[in-house]
Scaffold this active site. Sequence first.
Site, mmCIF file in Angstrom:
data_model
loop_
_atom_site.group_PDB
_atom_site.id
_atom_site.type_symbol
_atom_site.label_atom_id
_atom_site.label_comp_id
_atom_site.label_asym_id
_atom_site.label_seq_id
_atom_site.Cartn_x
_atom_site.Cartn_y
_atom_site.Cartn_z
ATOM 1 N N SER A 1 7.932 -3.492 -12.162
ATOM 2 C CA SER A 1 9.000 -4.252 -11.491
ATOM 3 C C SER A 1 9.900 -5.012 -12.468
ATOM 4 O O SER A 1 10.338 -6.126 -12.173
ATOM 5 C CB SER A 1 8.404 -5.200 -10.452
ATOM 6 O OG SER A 1 7.755 -4.465 -9.432
ATOM 7 N N GLY B 1 12.153 1.776 -11.278
ATOM 8 C CA GLY B 1 13.265 1.694 -10.318
ATOM 9 C C GLY B 1 14.587 1.254 -10.933
ATOM 10 O O GLY B 1 15.640 1.852 -10.672
ATOM 11 N N GLY C 1 6.443 -0.971 -8.880
ATOM 12 C CA GLY C 1 7.187 -0.613 -7.665
ATOM 13 C C GLY C 1 7.000 -1.597 -6.514
ATOM 14 O O GLY C 1 7.355 -1.303 -5.383
HETATM 15 P P1 PGA Z 1 8.812 0.009 -11.647
HETATM 16 O O1 PGA Z 1 7.965 1.164 -12.342
HETATM 17 O O2 PGA Z 1 9.696 -0.593 -12.699
HETATM 18 O O3 PGA Z 1 9.589 0.699 -10.564
HETATM 19 O O4 PGA Z 1 7.846 -0.993 -11.117
HETATM 20 C C1 PGA Z 1 7.482 1.001 -13.649
HETATM 21 C C2 PGA Z 1 6.677 2.217 -14.027
HETATM 22 O O5 PGA Z 1 6.006 2.776 -13.169
HETATM 23 O O6 PGA Z 1 6.715 2.672 -15.197
#
Ligand code: PGA
Length: 290
Positions: free
Chosen positions: A244, A266, A204
Amino acid sequence: MKGRSPFKTNFPLSLKGEGDKGGEVDRQSSWGVKMRVPMIAGNWKMNTTISEAVELVSKMRRGLDEIGDVEKVVCPPFVSLSAVKELIKGSSIRLGAQNLYFEEKGAYTGEISPLMVADLCEFVIIGHSERRQYFNETGETVNRKLRAALKVGLKPILCIGERLEEKETGRTEEVVTQQLWSSLAGIDSLGDLIIAYEPVWAIGTGKAATGKQVNETVGLISLSIAQLYDKVVAQNMRILYGGSVTADNIAEFMPQPEIDGALVGGASLKADEFLSIVRQTSEIKGRLSR
Ligand code: PGA
């Protein structure tokens, strides 16, 4: 699991002395090894109302069905699982939950049991760092949840990963290995366990790891699995990257031979972007296997 103490593990890990070339598990091909089908799983976290979940999956359904050679999983919030399950009937999309409680039933107000999850889902995310961080999940609770999930035939997606200060002090290998140890303690058969390597600092934050870094750590995780179980278990196990991941950086990770897919947060909430991630994965892994 072989009965060694996590605290006696020597770093760096090596398979030397077990008739191997040492230092790595050949996960490419050998006897007894299945083809590891790449997987892209969308972790929707605490997002979408029921109607939003229905809308999101409706937008993805046809596009996802047109892409082959990748296992596609969506993990909506509990309250949307039934509605999403209805919508994906007859499609190639599979369903996962984001958590469960380890008891099968009883006076545990507000919790969801493994049997309830297994009624609806094939997969379940266990030990996500957000649960460790905000809901006090520990190695012990993760271990109990994992056992409970395996007992009812769910395919767990076990999340492990180091925090920023652990990475900066060079402790990634130790932390990840010890998380594996505590999660898997006393579990003899891993069923269809999938591991998601998710460095906490990358979740995130928009700061994804590099493909090379992740490939190295995933290699290490697979080596740990080979030491705890055996080489064939390690060779057959899918290990994903999470943190991410977007349509713009998925091509950084998928060419890496150790990485079998991604757990996407996300970017899984945008139908077009999720589709693009799955499509690129299918193309890149397809090219590698030819
Ligand atoms: P993110 O989350 O892709 O938003 O970084 C990944 C996850 O927590 O599984």
